[in-house]
Scaffold this active site. Sequence first.
Site, PDB file in Angstrom:
ATOM      1  N   HIS A 114      18.246 -30.455 -74.742  1.00 37.65           N
ATOM      2  CA  HIS A 114      17.724 -31.378 -75.968  1.00 37.65           C
ATOM      3  C   HIS A 114      18.524 -31.000 -77.083  1.00 37.65           C
ATOM      4  CE1 HIS A 114      13.947 -33.507 -77.457  1.00 37.65           C
ATOM      5  NE2 HIS A 114      14.643 -33.451 -78.511  1.00 37.65           N
ATOM      6  N   ASN A 158      18.367 -35.189 -73.213  1.00 35.60           N
ATOM      7  CA  ASN A 158      17.320 -36.061 -74.012  1.00 35.60           C
ATOM      8  C   ASN A 158      18.454 -36.983 -75.002  1.00 35.60           C
ATOM      9  OD1 ASN A 158      14.744 -36.321 -75.503  1.00 35.60           O
ATOM     10  ND2 ASN A 158      16.131 -35.818 -77.253  1.00 35.60           N
ATOM     11  N   GLU A 159      17.947 -38.132 -74.802  1.00 37.08           N
ATOM     12  CA  GLU A 159      18.827 -38.793 -75.811  1.00 37.08           C
ATOM     13  C   GLU A 159      20.193 -39.211 -75.795  1.00 37.08           C
ATOM     14  OE1 GLU A 159      16.702 -38.976 -79.761  1.00 37.08           O
ATOM     15  OE2 GLU A 159      14.792 -40.066 -78.773  1.00 37.08           O
TER      16      GLU A 159
HETATM   17  C1  BGC Z   1      14.455 -36.392 -80.885  1.00 36.65           C
HETATM   18  C2  BGC Z   1      13.379 -35.181 -81.522  1.00 36.65           C
HETATM   19  C3  BGC Z   1      13.475 -35.625 -82.806  1.00 36.65           C
HETATM   20  C4  BGC Z   1      12.418 -36.849 -82.994  1.00 36.65           C
HETATM   21  C5  BGC Z   1      12.107 -37.123 -84.240  1.00 36.65           C
HETATM   22  C6  BGC Z   1      14.176 -37.766 -81.293  1.00 36.65           C
HETATM   23  O1  BGC Z   1      15.170 -38.415 -81.477  1.00 36.65           O
HETATM   24  O2  BGC Z   1      14.314 -36.407 -79.268  1.00 36.65           O
HETATM   25  O3  BGC Z   1      14.408 -33.977 -81.127  1.00 36.65           O
HETATM   26  O4  BGC Z   1      12.574 -34.531 -83.624  1.00 36.65           O
HETATM   27  O5  BGC Z   1      13.284 -37.964 -82.501  1.00 36.65           O
HETATM   28  O6  BGC Z   1      13.228 -37.703 -85.133  1.00 36.65           O
END
Ligand code: BGC
Length: 428
Positions: A114, A158-159
């Site tokens: 992440h 993640n993303e």
């Molecule tokens: C991410 C998180 C982040 C959340 C809020 C997502 O892009 O996975 O780590 O805190 O958005 O901005």
Amino acid sequence: MSDLLFPAGFLWGAATAAHQVEGDNTNSDWWAFELKRATPCKEPSGNAIEHYLRYPRDIALLAGLGLNTYRFSVEWARIEPVEGRFDETQLDHYRKMVDLCRKSKLTPMVTLNHFTLPKWLADRGGWLSPSIVRLFEEYTRHVVKALGDRVEWYCTINEPGVVAFGGYGGGFAFPPGLKGAENWKGATAQLIEAHKASRAIIKELRPNAKVGLTNAMQEWEANAGGTPIMNYARSLTEDSYLEAAADDDFVGVQTYTRARVDMRRAFGWLTKAALSVDAIEKLLVSQVVGRQTAADATPDGAEPIRRTQMGYEFRPQAVAATVRRVAKLLPGKPIVVTEHGVATADDAERIEFITEGLKSLHPLIDEGIPLRGYVHWSAFDNFEWAFGYDMKFGLIEVDRATQQRTMKPSARFLGRIARTNKLTLPDS
Ligand code: BGC
């Protein structure tokens, strides 16, 4: 009153990420990024909310609410603080967390990466390093061996779209802060390859595990003339990762808002750069992530836009648009909303956000879209990357001076939905 019932076995959860909650993630690239002299970060993560130490109580709080899922990440920088040296104590720490989740009737959903990287790997180029795919494979092998049969749901990365664009293409407040099309494309390719390699290892060791990517996705809207640039931006930031997910077991959807592509505002850039990466970069920066002030109006200037603490449009229903899009591109693929949330100091807004989000999702289930769960971001107020601790995303408030946790009404609200597997709506 009317009830919106959800399917049996629906996952109801809340999410965190290691660096944002654990504290003292000193061997990571983010730690170094926060502390460098010209850091764009508002403040360092420091001891965060001490989740590394306090996880037993935190897990008890989530279980006590009635949630059935906890999505969290394991920290590569702790597990492999030096190349090739896998720290058994750290693997044991995460094994204990997973065991406690299971004992507490929370399904652990584990994210392997992440956003953060071990510092030694970042120093070698991070997602541009020629060895990162192999190294991620090795790391995956150690984690999955350690967690054994205990974990059924794995999110590899993640993303990746945010990592590639934010860190390597758009020069955001995200390490390593690089810019340029070549870096962006290079990181994208390696993130995709690393995901596939990691998935293969997980399936080799745990054939029954469910493996997926978690994707940042927006609801997109373009005004007249903006459609080509919208399609182009969306294909680079979202569709390439969805294509890579074709053989995954599920797709994780993470949606916070709607991106409005305004042709009139994009026009200047477009005429200059005709759909170049630069144009897209500027477009995304201003439309998706930028905090707009003077431009607080719809593309047509009609109505003012309601915004969250992050500056995003308050648009809980955006999540239905993104889930629908995944279902269209990957028909029949199981989908989990792995993040959906709002930064607000007014918890009533969070309840509204959850309610409107679920109301928008519910009809999709009736349409036959295989939506398997809803995981809210976030379980706790935490370290919102470069924005620091001001952004309040949590269901549970944390006073960082005392580390005291306080349930917000939204936590109980989501807990009730989880326990009853339904959303009860008052008569309008
Ligand atoms: C991410 C998180 C982040 C959340 C809020 C997502 O892009 O996975 O780590 O805190 O958005 O901005």
